[in-house]
Design an enzyme around this catalytic site. Structure first.
Site, PDB file in Angstrom:
ATOM      1  N   CYS A 124      -1.873 -15.578 -13.953  1.00  0.00           N
ATOM      2  CA  CYS A 124      -2.573 -14.965 -15.087  1.00  0.00           C
ATOM      3  C   CYS A 124      -3.120 -13.579 -14.699  1.00  0.00           C
ATOM      4  O   CYS A 124      -2.336 -12.656 -14.568  1.00  0.00           O
ATOM      5  CB  CYS A 124      -3.644 -15.921 -15.603  1.00  0.00           C
ATOM      6  SG  CYS A 124      -4.094 -15.561 -17.303  1.00  0.00           S
ATOM      7  N   GLU A 163      -3.037 -24.179 -11.247  1.00  0.00           N
ATOM      8  CA  GLU A 163      -4.152 -24.726 -10.464  1.00  0.00           C
ATOM      9  C   GLU A 163      -5.091 -25.584 -11.312  1.00  0.00           C
ATOM     10  O   GLU A 163      -5.950 -26.278 -10.784  1.00  0.00           O
ATOM     11  CB  GLU A 163      -4.937 -23.579  -9.785  1.00  0.00           C
ATOM     12  CG  GLU A 163      -5.768 -22.687 -10.696  1.00  0.00           C
ATOM     13  CD  GLU A 163      -4.975 -21.638 -11.471  1.00  0.00           C
ATOM     14  OE1 GLU A 163      -3.716 -21.695 -11.450  1.00  0.00           O
ATOM     15  OE2 GLU A 163      -5.609 -20.779 -12.113  1.00  0.00           O
ATOM     16  N   HIS A 197      -1.785 -21.313 -15.695  1.00  0.00           N
ATOM     17  CA  HIS A 197      -2.670 -21.688 -14.581  1.00  0.00           C
ATOM     18  C   HIS A 197      -2.254 -23.022 -13.965  1.00  0.00           C
ATOM     19  O   HIS A 197      -2.843 -24.058 -14.282  1.00  0.00           O
ATOM     20  CB  HIS A 197      -4.111 -21.829 -15.094  1.00  0.00           C
ATOM     21  CG  HIS A 197      -4.751 -20.539 -15.460  1.00  0.00           C
ATOM     22  ND1 HIS A 197      -5.398 -19.735 -14.542  1.00  0.00           N
ATOM     23  CD2 HIS A 197      -4.842 -19.904 -16.642  1.00  0.00           C
ATOM     24  CE1 HIS A 197      -5.860 -18.659 -15.146  1.00  0.00           C
ATOM     25  NE2 HIS A 197      -5.538 -18.736 -16.424  1.00  0.00           N
TER      26      HIS A 197
HETATM   27  N1  GLN Z   1      -7.072 -11.813 -19.856  1.00  0.00           N
HETATM   28  C1  GLN Z   1      -7.345 -11.764 -18.457  1.00  0.00           C
HETATM   29  C2  GLN Z   1      -7.037 -10.376 -17.891  1.00  0.00           C
HETATM   30  O1  GLN Z   1      -6.588  -9.541 -18.569  1.00  0.00           O
HETATM   31  C3  GLN Z   1      -6.579 -12.818 -17.705  1.00  0.00           C
HETATM   32  C4  GLN Z   1      -7.076 -14.198 -18.101  1.00  0.00           C
HETATM   33  C5  GLN Z   1      -6.879 -15.252 -17.061  1.00  0.00           C
HETATM   34  O2  GLN Z   1      -6.663 -14.978 -15.880  1.00  0.00           O
HETATM   35  N2  GLN Z   1      -7.009 -16.476 -17.486  1.00  0.00           N
HETATM   36  O3  GLN Z   1      -7.239 -10.110 -16.756  1.00  0.00           O
END
Ligand code: GLN
Length: 213
Positions: free
Chosen positions: A79, A182, A180
């Site tokens: 992410c 994890e 994610h």
């Molecule tokens: N929206 C977040 C970003 O731009 C990422 C979100 C996440 O890691 N769950 O960094």
């Protein structure tokens, strides 16, 4: 035992620590350049990529991480970690730092804000034993992936305006997922990363041993 660093400046570090331990690795926090010594690979967790970008500068980690990934250290970003490893990001801050380690262009929060977070089951290439349950939280959309990038998974159907967007990508020693892994009890994506570290060092178990069944 394989020693994997977790970039511990912000984000869901504890969940990755648990996942790596379950997958059979020793996990260590990386907060300063010296913490990279003796680390075989690095996980960049989810969180807020703009915040981590600023903390990379204040911690002095920006240059050592850029060097480490260029020199071939395996890295796995989830992410926000995916955003940090990408070559370009839309809707970031103009001064947002990217490591440029994988040839993908991402759009931050491309699936919408918190309320549009979603879960789904995904078939992931090189992961046997059935679909992976994927949790997407304010996830980045992969807008394009260069020719050197292997797309290991795509959204199963048209997502919110995104079609079958890539959600797990790999280029050489760099692995990224928009979701994610994890946050669930399934350790197969972390095991895939450990197999990449093993393949690089020539000492670890192969993908088949780690990911099968
Ligand atoms: N929206 C977040 C970003 O731009 C990422 C979100 C996440 O890691 N769950 O960094």
């Amino acid at each position: 035992m394989v020693r994997v660093g977790i970039l511990a400046l912000q984000g869901d570090v504890a969940e990755h620590r648990r996942a790596l331990a379950d997958a059979g690795a020793e996990a260590v926090s990386v907060r300063r350049p010296a913490d990279l010594d003796g680390v075989d690979g690095l996980v960049l967790p989810g969180g807020e990529s703009t915040t981590v970008s600023m903390l990379l500068d204040s911690s002095g980690l920006a240059a050592p991480l850029t060097r480490a990934v260029r020199d071939g250290m395996p890295m796995f970003g989830t992410c926000a970690g995916m955003i940090l490893l990408a070559s370009s990001a839309d809707d970031g801050r103009p001064d947002q730092r990217l490591l440029g380690a994988i040839d993908i262009r991402v759009r931050r929060n491309g699936y919408g804000r918190q309320a549009q977070s979603f879960e789904c089951d995904l078939a992931v290439d090189e992961i046997d034993g059935g679909p992976v349950h994927a949790v997407f939280i304010r996830a980045p959309v992969v807008v394009s992936a260069g020719p050197g990038v292997d797309v290991l998974a795509r959204l199963p159907g048209p997502g919110p305006g995104t079609g079958a967007a890539p959600v797990v990508c790999r280029q050489g020693h760099v692995l990224v997922s928009a979701f994610h892994p994890e946050l669930t009890a399934d350790r197969r994506v972390h095991q895939l990363f450990l197999s990449m570290i093993g393949a690089r060092s020539g000492t670890g178990p192969g993908v088949a041993a780690l990911v099968g069944g």
